[in-house]
Design a protein around this motif. Structure first.
Motif, PDB file in Angstrom:
ATOM      1  N   TRP A  82      63.870  27.472  53.691  1.00 22.14           N
ATOM      2  CA  TRP A  82      62.708  27.722  52.830  1.00 22.14           C
ATOM      3  C   TRP A  82      62.283  26.456  52.086  1.00 22.14           C
ATOM      4  O   TRP A  82      61.084  26.163  51.980  1.00 22.14           O
ATOM      5  CB  TRP A  82      63.028  28.841  51.844  1.00 22.14           C
ATOM      6  N   LEU A  83      63.262  25.684  51.616  1.00 25.12           N
ATOM      7  CA  LEU A  83      62.936  24.430  50.950  1.00 25.12           C
ATOM      8  C   LEU A  83      62.296  23.442  51.932  1.00 25.12           C
ATOM      9  O   LEU A  83      61.387  22.684  51.569  1.00 25.12           O
ATOM     10  CB  LEU A  83      64.197  23.818  50.331  1.00 25.12           C
ATOM     11  N   ASP A  84      62.750  23.479  53.177  1.00 22.59           N
ATOM     12  CA  ASP A  84      62.158  22.619  54.207  1.00 22.59           C
ATOM     13  C   ASP A  84      60.699  23.010  54.425  1.00 22.59           C
ATOM     14  O   ASP A  84      59.816  22.146  54.523  1.00 22.59           O
ATOM     15  CB  ASP A  84      62.954  22.760  55.499  1.00 22.59           C
ATOM     16  N   TYR A  85      60.427  24.300  54.465  1.00 22.70           N
ATOM     17  CA  TYR A  85      59.058  24.796  54.605  1.00 22.70           C
ATOM     18  C   TYR A  85      58.202  24.321  53.434  1.00 22.70           C
ATOM     19  O   TYR A  85      57.105  23.764  53.627  1.00 22.70           O
ATOM     20  CB  TYR A  85      59.069  26.321  54.700  1.00 22.70           C
ATOM     21  N   LEU A  86      58.693  24.506  52.196  1.00 23.98           N
ATOM     22  CA  LEU A  86      57.920  24.102  51.025  1.00 23.98           C
ATOM     23  C   LEU A  86      57.672  22.597  51.010  1.00 23.98           C
ATOM     24  O   LEU A  86      56.571  22.138  50.662  1.00 23.98           O
ATOM     25  CB  LEU A  86      58.651  24.523  49.752  1.00 23.98           C
ATOM     26  N   SER A  87      58.665  21.816  51.400  1.00 26.20           N
ATOM     27  CA  SER A  87      58.502  20.360  51.388  1.00 26.20           C
ATOM     28  C   SER A  87      57.496  19.909  52.430  1.00 26.20           C
ATOM     29  O   SER A  87      56.712  18.988  52.186  1.00 26.20           O
ATOM     30  CB  SER A  87      59.852  19.672  51.595  1.00 26.20           C
ATOM     31  N   ARG A 117      47.439  14.532  53.081  1.00 29.82           N
ATOM     32  CA  ARG A 117      46.161  15.090  53.555  1.00 29.82           C
ATOM     33  C   ARG A 117      46.159  15.297  55.062  1.00 29.82           C
ATOM     34  O   ARG A 117      45.197  14.973  55.760  1.00 29.82           O
ATOM     35  CB  ARG A 117      45.000  14.180  53.129  1.00 29.82           C
ATOM     36  N   ARG A 118      47.277  15.826  55.518  1.00 31.36           N
ATOM     37  CA  ARG A 118      47.381  16.102  56.953  1.00 31.36           C
ATOM     38  C   ARG A 118      46.957  17.528  57.292  1.00 31.36           C
ATOM     39  O   ARG A 118      46.955  17.917  58.442  1.00 31.36           O
ATOM     40  CB  ARG A 118      48.813  15.865  57.426  1.00 31.36           C
ATOM     41  N   VAL A 152      54.953  21.658  53.555  1.00 32.52           N
ATOM     42  CA  VAL A 152      53.625  22.035  53.061  1.00 32.52           C
ATOM     43  C   VAL A 152      53.168  21.040  51.998  1.00 32.52           C
ATOM     44  O   VAL A 152      52.015  20.566  52.018  1.00 32.52           O
ATOM     45  CB  VAL A 152      53.653  23.466  52.495  1.00 32.52           C
ATOM     46  N   ALA A 153      54.065  20.705  51.052  1.00 29.44           N
ATOM     47  CA  ALA A 153      53.709  19.762  49.992  1.00 29.44           C
ATOM     48  C   ALA A 153      53.389  18.385  50.557  1.00 29.44           C
ATOM     49  O   ALA A 153      52.412  17.734  50.144  1.00 29.44           O
ATOM     50  CB  ALA A 153      54.855  19.669  48.982  1.00 29.44           C
TER      51      ALA A 153
END
Length: 372
Positions: free
Chosen positions: A21-26, A35-36, A28-29
């Motif tokens: 989940w942290l990998d997902y959030l990172s 700006r990808r 996305v951030a």
């Protein structure tokens, strides 16, 4: 696409829920910072699980002069593309597809592999699921699709078929869905187990989707139709014509003359029913109806399993989201589909009751030609 750093355990198993989940959030951030844009990877095409051919089908029934009322089609489709579906007498089969992701975890509606993120239907997982010491299974097979995790109709019409395709697979698992009021009863009637796990972790994770239409899907629909009738007690003789309202959790469709429409239909002998309450009672009233009338939307998918053999669905089409999808469900089962297009007006759109009754009579004539 640039290769992402791997997010996997040292022993080669998928990451645990919290790290995934942290990998997902990172990701996305980081995508926002750089700006990808979309950090998700497109789903792989997968492999077809059945042979595909061409199926003959019935065309939909619609008064062509009503097409001038269409302002916009749903999901960015064009009127030409939708009419191609509605008028076709043959269509190319799309069988179930098997997507093998390898070592992966589904957490919070996101499938996370060492290198990629795949969108299902993201939600914030519970603290307990994030902190759980979830063991990695050798294999997990999941019948959930992204549309089926967002729309009840896609779950009922597509994901339940994928689940039926996987019936008997010892590694079948399901991920969390929205809390739809009618889902639990269908699970019982279909004898399907939906675990709604917030996290699924496996060394070999496979997603099976059944979003298209084929002979195999037709056969699965027929098996599920039999399951429903075997386990559901009908509440007396089936009404010939049923109007299914939008359920309380459904996205609003603004028929400005809704009360007038229902009163006219009721005076013509149409039974008015509402989903998302007592689901068994609701289904017992609509099963084996000749014609089901419903506004375009998920609740129309009850007709897949409830209409009698040879029956018909009449779809009330909002002029600003005209959509051919309900006809695709019907034509796969050799059921008829008629449509009445609403007329845009201030505050929403108007459905002309006389047009609905005229189309109902037309459909009843066609249904009468088919022995139950």
């Amino acid at each position: 696409m640039r290769q992402r750093p791997e997010a996997t355990s040292r022993d080669g198993t998928p990451p645990r829920p919290l790290s995934a989940w942290l990998d997902y959030l990172s990701r996305v951030a980081m995508g926002k910072v750089l700006r990808r844009g979309n950090p998700f990877t497109d789903w792989p095409p997968g492999r077809p699980a059945e042979q595909a051919g061409v199926m003959a089908c019935r065309a939909a029934i619609i008064e062509t002069d009503q097409l001038s009322r269409v302002v916009q089609c749903a999901f960015g489709q064009t009127l030409e593309s939708q009419m191609a579906v509605l008028t076709a007498t043959r269509f190319q089969e799309v069988p179930p597809h098997v997507l093998e992701l390898g070592e992966a975890i589904i957490i919070g509606g996101v499938a996370v592999t060492p290198r990629d993120l795949f969108w299902m239907q993201p939600f914030r997982p519970s603290r307990s699921s994030l902190l759980s010491d979830l063991p990695a299974r050798d294999r997990a097979v999941v019948p959930n699709s992204a549309p089926g995790l967002q729309f009840f109709g896609h779950w009922l019409g597509d994901d339940c078929s994928a689940h039926e395709f996987l019936r008997g697979d010892p590694d079948l698992m399901t991920t969390r869905r929205p809390r739809w009021g009618d889902a639990a009863t269908y699970e019982i009637l279909f004898e399907q187990r939906w675990d709604d796990a917030e996290a699924i972790r496996a060394r070999n994770l496979t997603i099976v989707t059944d979003l298209g239409f084929s002979r195999g899907k037709r056969d699965r629909y027929h098996r599920l139709r039999r399951c429903l009738r075997d386990r559901l007690k009908a509440a007396g003789p089936a009404a010939k014509v049923i109007y299914v309202r939008r359920g309380p959790s459904a996205e609003k469709r603004d028929i400005v003359n809704q009360a007038e429409l229902e009163a006219t239909l009721a005076s013509a002998g149409v039974e008015i029913v509402t989903p998302e309450g007592d689901t068994r009672q609701f289904l017992s009233r609509i099963v084996d109806a000749d014609v089901i009338i419903s506004i375009e939307g998920s609740q129309a998918c009850h007709a897949i399993y409830a209409l009698r053999d040879g029956g018909a669905l009449l779809v009330l089409q909002p002029p600003e989201r005209f959509f051919a999808a309900p006809h695709e469900w019907m034509r796969c089962l050799d059921l008829r589909c008629g449509m009445v297009v609403g007329e845009k007006c201030e505050g929403g759109f108007r459905i002309h009751a006389d047009e609905v009754l005229a189309m109902t009579e037309k459909l009843l004539d066609r249904v009468a030609q088919t022995q139950p």
